[in-house]
Write a protein that holds these residues in place. Structure first.
Motif, short mmCIF file in Angstrom:
data_model
loop_
_atom_site.label_atom_id
_atom_site.label_comp_id
_atom_site.label_asym_id
_atom_site.label_seq_id
_atom_site.Cartn_x
_atom_site.Cartn_y
_atom_site.Cartn_z
N GLU A 147 0.83 -1.21 0.00
CA GLU A 147 0.00 0.00 0.00
C GLU A 147 0.86 1.25 0.00
OE1 GLU A 147 -3.63 1.72 -0.55
OE2 GLU A 147 -3.18 -0.42 -0.45
N ARG A 148 2.06 1.17 0.58
CA ARG A 148 2.99 2.30 0.49
C ARG A 148 3.33 2.60 -0.97
NH1 ARG A 148 8.52 1.60 3.59
NH2 ARG A 148 8.99 0.34 1.74
N ASP A 149 3.49 1.57 -1.76
CA ASP A 149 3.74 1.77 -3.19
C ASP A 149 2.55 2.47 -3.85
OD1 ASP A 149 6.21 0.52 -2.95
OD2 ASP A 149 5.44 -1.45 -3.54
N VAL A 150 1.35 2.16 -3.37
CA VAL A 150 0.14 2.78 -3.94
C VAL A 150 0.13 4.28 -3.67
CG1 VAL A 150 -2.37 2.91 -3.76
CG2 VAL A 150 -1.23 0.67 -3.81
N ILE A 151 0.42 4.71 -2.44
CA ILE A 151 0.38 6.14 -2.15
C ILE A 151 1.53 6.87 -2.82
CG2 ILE A 151 -0.92 5.86 0.00
CD1 ILE A 151 1.79 6.48 1.47
N ILE A 152 2.67 6.19 -3.00
CA ILE A 152 3.78 6.81 -3.74
C ILE A 152 3.37 7.05 -5.20
CG2 ILE A 152 6.08 6.33 -4.69
CD1 ILE A 152 6.76 5.06 -1.96
N GLU A 153 2.69 6.07 -5.78
CA GLU A 153 2.21 6.25 -7.15
C GLU A 153 1.13 7.32 -7.20
OE1 GLU A 153 1.75 6.22 -11.06
OE2 GLU A 153 3.38 5.24 -9.93
N GLU A 154 0.31 7.39 -6.16
CA GLU A 154 -0.71 8.44 -6.11
C GLU A 154 -0.06 9.82 -6.10
OE1 GLU A 154 -4.35 9.99 -3.22
OE2 GLU A 154 -3.52 7.98 -2.93
N ARG A 155 1.02 9.96 -5.34
CA ARG A 155 1.74 11.23 -5.34
C ARG A 155 2.29 11.54 -6.73
NH1 ARG A 155 4.13 15.44 -2.65
NH2 ARG A 155 5.49 16.32 -4.21
N ARG A 156 2.86 10.55 -7.39
CA ARG A 156 3.42 10.78 -8.73
C ARG A 156 2.33 11.23 -9.70
NH1 ARG A 156 6.44 5.58 -8.04
NH2 ARG A 156 8.59 6.11 -7.45
N SER A 157 1.18 10.57 -9.66
CA SER A 157 0.14 10.85 -10.64
C SER A 157 -0.64 12.12 -10.33
CB SER A 157 -0.82 9.66 -10.75
OG SER A 157 -1.50 9.44 -9.52
N ARG A 158 -0.86 12.40 -9.03
CA ARG A 158 -1.73 13.52 -8.67
C ARG A 158 -0.97 14.80 -8.37
NH1 ARG A 158 -6.67 11.97 -10.45
NH2 ARG A 158 -7.28 9.96 -9.58
N ILE A 159 0.27 14.69 -7.95
CA ILE A 159 1.04 15.88 -7.61
C ILE A 159 2.19 16.07 -8.60
CG2 ILE A 159 2.41 17.05 -5.86
CD1 ILE A 159 -0.43 16.76 -4.98
N ASP A 160 3.10 15.10 -8.66
CA ASP A 160 4.29 15.28 -9.47
C ASP A 160 3.98 15.45 -10.95
OD1 ASP A 160 5.65 15.00 -7.11
OD2 ASP A 160 6.19 12.90 -7.44
N ASN A 161 2.90 14.85 -11.42
CA ASN A 161 2.51 14.97 -12.83
C ASN A 161 1.51 16.09 -13.08
OD1 ASN A 161 4.16 12.91 -13.73
ND2 ASN A 161 2.61 11.33 -13.43
N ASN A 162 1.28 16.91 -12.07
CA ASN A 162 0.32 18.02 -12.19
C ASN A 162 1.03 19.30 -11.83
OD1 ASN A 162 -1.69 19.97 -11.75
ND2 ASN A 162 -3.18 18.44 -11.08
N PRO A 163 1.42 20.12 -12.81
CA PRO A 163 2.19 21.33 -12.49
C PRO A 163 1.45 22.29 -11.58
CG PRO A 163 1.51 21.31 -14.80
CD PRO A 163 1.23 19.95 -14.26
N GLY A 164 0.12 22.37 -11.69
CA GLY A 164 -0.63 23.24 -10.81
C GLY A 164 -0.56 22.78 -9.37
N ALA A 165 -0.67 21.46 -9.15
CA ALA A 165 -0.57 20.92 -7.80
C ALA A 165 0.84 21.10 -7.24
CB ALA A 165 -0.95 19.44 -7.80
N LEU A 166 1.85 20.91 -8.09
CA LEU A 166 3.23 21.09 -7.65
C LEU A 166 3.49 22.53 -7.19
CD1 LEU A 166 5.56 19.13 -10.10
CD2 LEU A 166 5.37 18.83 -7.63
N LEU A 167 3.02 23.48 -8.00
CA LEU A 167 3.24 24.88 -7.63
C LEU A 167 2.46 25.22 -6.36
CD1 LEU A 167 4.53 27.59 -8.20
CD2 LEU A 167 2.54 28.17 -9.60
N GLY A 168 1.22 24.75 -6.26
CA GLY A 168 0.44 25.00 -5.04
C GLY A 168 1.13 24.47 -3.81
#
Length: 466
Positions: free
Chosen positions: A148-169
């Protein structure tokens, strides 16, 4: 379970701007309350339009309560709460809810973690039994935790790291809060998420997940005479936990504005956003909260707002502009302004135009007519909230979880109605303090935008993580 991929302004428009600590006690939700012997608060909002109910359990803990070095553990535990007990196998919780015609989910913010089920009235006993079971009997081992740790790490990659608006926020909040944990990413910093362990999760669970640190909110086709014995049967038998306090670092005095600029190849149209430190209903200067709600409505809420008419309609230099403000927090809040320029307009020129609007508000204030129209819109929204099964549960749960009382929640219309023009104008002067702000620019790559990319707004990642 996913990060809400919306701007904070959009979230507020959809959920809380209309509903924040609100509602006249007799006119809207008419909540009933009780407290179990173990300290768990029980809140009921009756709604007999259909034989369905919403059950929500709110824990008074979020990412701002995490120990240093284990960012993301609150959200990680939210995921792990679906990994089973002796009576419910890993992954079966949601399957059982679905087989009984319901749906469920969970969410994590800086200040609270919540779990909910929407279910037929005659299935409430079932989901209450399961929710109470995982409050005290969660079983975790490396076999379920590490995948499940791998799941939340992938969630961060997809929802934050791959979203420039989320990264800047995320970067902007880290700049806005110099010491307070509201500057911490809810989902967690990657290098710390990679080290989260089973013991980290169990330590957090054992400390914070107890009935005296939780609120049960039920809305729907049930009476308190029916609900209370059921709550006592399942939740009331769970032993009280330790008395807990939130040890939050106080934000120091800030002396200079900050600016964060990010170029990203996924951005096709520049945009800007600015966050100001602001009071909440639970912080110092809480008297400014209601005036600031009205200020946000007047200057930046929708196509009739002052900024939209000035910058989008009259001057035609922006395609989008607005404000956001959510005063329901344990500590400080954020007052935000955002804008997207037209294709032929420089971002610096739009920022100057927004600054001019703010300067005019500070110098000349809002009018009585603007204030009356804003009051009517907010008060009307309280009436419309009656049509939603879960609105009362969400508003009351969120407010109680940050330390507000039912009485404070229910007196919101009176507070809004009593706000004066002078109070709005004085609150505007206090909140628009550049020394307590961060401005974010989100720009295409320096060698030009990638074809076909549209505007991406900076996202205040406090919208919550599922």
């Amino acid at each position: 379970m996913s990060l809400r991929n919306r701007t904070f302004a959009g979230l507020l428009a959809a959920v809380m701007v209309a509903l924040v600590p609100n509602m006249s006690f007799a006119a809207v939700f008419s909540p009933q309350t009780a407290t179990l012997d173990n300290g768990m608060q029980v809140v009921l909002v009756e709604n007999h339009r259909a034989p369905v109910v919403t059950q929500m359990v709110w824990y008074k803990v979020g990412s701002a309560d995490e120990p240093l070095g284990v960012s993301g553990i609150a959200h990680f535990l939210e995921h792990l709460m679906f990994k089973g007990t002796a009576d419910v196998a890993p992954g079966d919780f949601s399957k059982i809810v679905a087989r009984n015609g319901g749906n469920d989910n969970a969410f994590t913010t800086w200040d609270y973690t919540g779990y909910f089920q929407n279910i037929a009235r005659d299935r409430l006993d079932l989901v209450m039994k399961m929710e109470a079971d995982r409050m005290t009997n969660l079983q975790l081992s490396d076999d379920v935790v590490l995948p499940e740790r791998d799941v939340i790490i992938e969630e961060r990659r997809s929802r934050i790291d791959n979203n420039p608006g989320a990264l800047l926020g995320e970067q902007m909040r880290a700049s806005l809060y110099m010491a307070h944990p509201y500057g911490r990413s809810i989902i967690g910093w990657m290098h710390e998420m990679e080290q989260l362990s089973t013991e980290d999760a169990l330590d957090f669970y054992r400390k914070w997940y107890a009935p005296n640190n939780a609120i049960l909110v039920v809305a729907g086709d049930i009476t308190m005479d029916e609900l209370l014995p059921m709550a006592q049967k399942y939740y009331g038998v769970i032993p009280r936990g330790d008395v807990l306090t939130r040890n939050r670092v106080k934000e120091p005095v800030q002396h200079a504005p900050r600016k964060v600029t990010m170029h990203d190849p996924r951005v096709g149209q520049a945009s800007m956003s600015r966050y100001y430190l602001a009071p909440s209903y639970h912080s110092e200067n809480a008297a400014d909260a209601a005036p600031l709600e009205l200020l946000s409505e007047i200057i930046g809420s929708g196509t009739t707002s002052r900024m939209f008419k000035a910058l989008v309609v009259d001057q035609a230099i922006a395609t989008s502009v607005g404000t956001f403000y959510d005063p329901v927090a344990v500590d400080l809040a954020t007052f935000g302004v955002y804008g997207v320029p037209r294709d032929n307009v420089e971002l610096a020129d739009l920022e100057k135009a927004i600054d001019d609007q703010i300067a005019d508000i500070v110098a000349n204030g809002v009018t009585q007519d603007e204030l009356e129209r804003a009051k009517q819109k907010l008060l009307d929204s309280a009436v419309f909230a009656r049509d939603s099964l879960s609105a009362g549960a969400r508003v009351l749960g969120k407010s109680l979880a940050v330390g507000l009382s039912v009485e404070q929640v229910e007196s919101w219309p009176d507070r809004v109605s009593a706000v004066t023009v002078d109070q709005v104008n004085e609150a505007a002067k206090r909140v628009f303090n550049d020394k307590q702000s961060v401005t974010g620019w989100l720009l295409p790559p320096k060698d030009g935008p990638v074809s076909g990319r549209g505007p991406v707004l900076p996202i205040d990642t406090g919208a919550g993580v599922h």
